[in-house]
Scaffold this motif. Structure first.
Motif, PDB file in Angstrom:
ATOM      1  N   SER A 102      17.598  -5.937  -1.733  1.00 58.14           N
ATOM      2  CA  SER A 102      17.592  -6.656  -3.019  1.00 58.14           C
ATOM      3  C   SER A 102      16.612  -6.007  -3.993  1.00 58.14           C
ATOM      4  N   ALA A 103      16.839  -6.246  -5.265  1.00 55.37           N
ATOM      5  CA  ALA A 103      15.985  -5.677  -6.316  1.00 55.37           C
ATOM      6  C   ALA A 103      14.530  -6.138  -6.165  1.00 55.37           C
ATOM      7  N   ASP A 104      14.333  -7.414  -5.812  1.00 56.52           N
ATOM      8  CA  ASP A 104      12.967  -7.920  -5.629  1.00 56.52           C
ATOM      9  C   ASP A 104      12.254  -7.185  -4.501  1.00 56.52           C
ATOM     10  N   LYS A 105      12.956  -6.957  -3.415  1.00 58.80           N
ATOM     11  CA  LYS A 105      12.365  -6.248  -2.272  1.00 58.80           C
ATOM     12  C   LYS A 105      12.132  -4.773  -2.606  1.00 58.80           C
ATOM     13  N   LYS A 106      13.052  -4.177  -3.362  1.00 59.62           N
ATOM     14  CA  LYS A 106      12.859  -2.785  -3.776  1.00 59.62           C
ATOM     15  C   LYS A 106      11.592  -2.651  -4.612  1.00 59.62           C
ATOM     16  N   TYR A 107      11.370  -3.616  -5.489  1.00 60.42           N
ATOM     17  CA  TYR A 107      10.168  -3.581  -6.319  1.00 60.42           C
ATOM     18  C   TYR A 107       8.920  -3.647  -5.437  1.00 60.42           C
ATOM     19  N   GLU A 108       8.918  -4.566  -4.499  1.00 67.16           N
ATOM     20  CA  GLU A 108       7.772  -4.713  -3.602  1.00 67.16           C
ATOM     21  C   GLU A 108       7.581  -3.442  -2.760  1.00 67.16           C
ATOM     22  N   LEU A 109       8.671  -2.906  -2.233  1.00 68.43           N
ATOM     23  CA  LEU A 109       8.596  -1.678  -1.448  1.00 68.43           C
ATOM     24  C   LEU A 109       8.052  -0.518  -2.283  1.00 68.43           C
ATOM     25  N   SER A 110       8.576  -0.368  -3.479  1.00 65.19           N
ATOM     26  CA  SER A 110       8.162   0.773  -4.297  1.00 65.19           C
ATOM     27  C   SER A 110       6.712   0.645  -4.747  1.00 65.19           C
ATOM     28  N   SER A 111       6.273  -0.548  -5.121  1.00 59.69           N
ATOM     29  CA  SER A 111       4.889  -0.681  -5.583  1.00 59.69           C
ATOM     30  C   SER A 111       3.905  -0.476  -4.441  1.00 59.69           C
ATOM     31  N   LYS A 112       4.186  -1.023  -3.278  1.00 71.42           N
ATOM     32  CA  LYS A 112       3.272  -0.846  -2.145  1.00 71.42           C
ATOM     33  C   LYS A 112       3.366   0.564  -1.566  1.00 71.42           C
ATOM     34  N   GLY A 113       4.559   1.116  -1.528  1.00 74.95           N
ATOM     35  CA  GLY A 113       4.718   2.492  -1.052  1.00 74.95           C
ATOM     36  C   GLY A 113       4.036   3.479  -1.980  1.00 74.95           C
ATOM     37  N   SER A 114       4.161   3.272  -3.283  1.00 77.81           N
ATOM     38  CA  SER A 114       3.496   4.137  -4.259  1.00 77.81           C
ATOM     39  C   SER A 114       1.983   4.047  -4.127  1.00 77.81           C
ATOM     40  N   TYR A 115       1.496   2.843  -3.868  1.00 80.86           N
ATOM     41  CA  TYR A 115       0.058   2.667  -3.661  1.00 80.86           C
ATOM     42  C   TYR A 115      -0.413   3.503  -2.470  1.00 80.86           C
ATOM     43  N   LEU A 116       0.335   3.467  -1.374  1.00 80.49           N
ATOM     44  CA  LEU A 116      -0.041   4.263  -0.195  1.00 80.49           C
ATOM     45  C   LEU A 116       0.001   5.759  -0.487  1.00 80.49           C
ATOM     46  N   ILE A 117       1.033   6.199  -1.205  1.00 85.28           N
ATOM     47  CA  ILE A 117       1.125   7.617  -1.581  1.00 85.28           C
ATOM     48  C   ILE A 117      -0.098   8.008  -2.404  1.00 85.28           C
ATOM     49  N   ASN A 118      -0.478   7.160  -3.345  1.00 83.68           N
ATOM     50  CA  ASN A 118      -1.650   7.434  -4.176  1.00 83.68           C
ATOM     51  C   ASN A 118      -2.918   7.494  -3.318  1.00 83.68           C
ATOM     52  N   ALA A 119      -3.068   6.568  -2.387  1.00 82.56           N
ATOM     53  CA  ALA A 119      -4.242   6.560  -1.511  1.00 82.56           C
ATOM     54  C   ALA A 119      -4.323   7.845  -0.694  1.00 82.56           C
ATOM     55  N   VAL A 120      -3.185   8.282  -0.159  1.00 83.62           N
ATOM     56  CA  VAL A 120      -3.143   9.509   0.630  1.00 83.62           C
ATOM     57  C   VAL A 120      -3.490  10.710  -0.257  1.00 83.62           C
ATOM     58  N   ASN A 121      -2.895  10.783  -1.447  1.00 83.33           N
ATOM     59  CA  ASN A 121      -3.171  11.908  -2.330  1.00 83.33           C
ATOM     60  C   ASN A 121      -4.630  11.965  -2.767  1.00 83.33           C
ATOM     61  N   ARG A 122      -5.224  10.818  -3.023  1.00 84.98           N
ATOM     62  CA  ARG A 122      -6.641  10.791  -3.405  1.00 84.98           C
ATOM     63  C   ARG A 122      -7.507  11.256  -2.241  1.00 84.98           C
ATOM     64  N   ALA A 123      -7.157  10.880  -1.033  1.00 90.33           N
ATOM     65  CA  ALA A 123      -7.926  11.323   0.128  1.00 90.33           C
ATOM     66  C   ALA A 123      -7.794  12.829   0.323  1.00 90.33           C
ATOM     67  N   ARG A 124      -6.621  13.373   0.039  1.00 91.02           N
ATOM     68  CA  ARG A 124      -6.394  14.813   0.173  1.00 91.02           C
ATOM     69  C   ARG A 124      -7.152  15.604  -0.889  1.00 91.02           C
ATOM     70  N   ASP A 125      -7.332  15.033  -2.076  1.00 87.06           N
ATOM     71  CA  ASP A 125      -8.004  15.727  -3.174  1.00 87.06           C
ATOM     72  C   ASP A 125      -9.510  15.825  -2.964  1.00 87.06           C
ATOM     73  N   ARG A 126     -10.055  15.003  -2.173  1.00 84.47           N
ATOM     74  CA  ARG A 126     -11.523  14.936  -2.043  1.00 84.47           C
ATOM     75  C   ARG A 126     -12.043  15.836  -0.982  1.00 84.47           C
TER      76      ARG A 126
END
Length: 149
Positions: free
Chosen positions: A125-149
């Motif tokens: 569902s669209a609601d679940k896709k939104y939740e998946l994408s926002s939380k998944g994007s957050y994890l991607i960002n966390a991983v990328n920030r850890a890699r940059d440091r």
């Protein structure tokens, strides 16, 4: 059939002139000094790759980072939202070695929904896709920030 090489400077100049991004944003995103960016973007300065005798405006690393960013901001945004959603979790599982169980526990997402999104995002569902994408994007960002440091 003809093909045209991707010209990073041309694409970035076009995006700047059309208001899609600013030189300041490019400087902040890439960490490349504004003077070097301006030299690279200057239409009068010939840009070459490979072995050359004269000094180039950008290092190979800087040139690569700008090229990747330009490609992602132009061609990358044409990828469908479902394919992008699937890619978020493929990246987390394949590149970062998270399991779907890890992701579910970290984010509070339902494991069955994660599995469905990887198999066929259209059934989610669209609601679940939104939740998946926002939380998944957050994890991607966390991983990328850890890699940059």
């Amino acid at each position: 059939m003809t093909s045209k090489a991707f010209d990073t400077a041309d694409e970035l100049r076009r995006m700047i002139s059309e208001g899609h991004i600013s030189e300041e944003s490019l400087e902040v995103i890439t960490g490349i000094q504004r003077e070097k960016l301006r030299s690279f973007l200057d239409e009068q300065t010939p840009w070459t790759t490979g072995l050359v005798a004269e000094a180039q405006a950008l290092s190979n690393d800087e040139s690569t980072r700008l090229s990747v960013l330009a490609a992602q901001l132009t061609d990358g945004l044409s990828i469908s939202d479902d394919a992008r959603l699937k890619a978020i979790f493929e990246s987390l599982t394949i590149e970062c070695h998270f399991t779907l169980g890890n992701i579910a526990k970290l984010t509070g997402l339902d494991l069955d929904v994660l599995e469905s999104a990887l198999r066929d995002p259209q059934v989610v569902s669209a609601d679940k896709k939104y939740e998946l994408s926002s939380k998944g994007s957050y994890l991607i960002n966390a991983v990328n920030r850890a890699r940059d440091r």
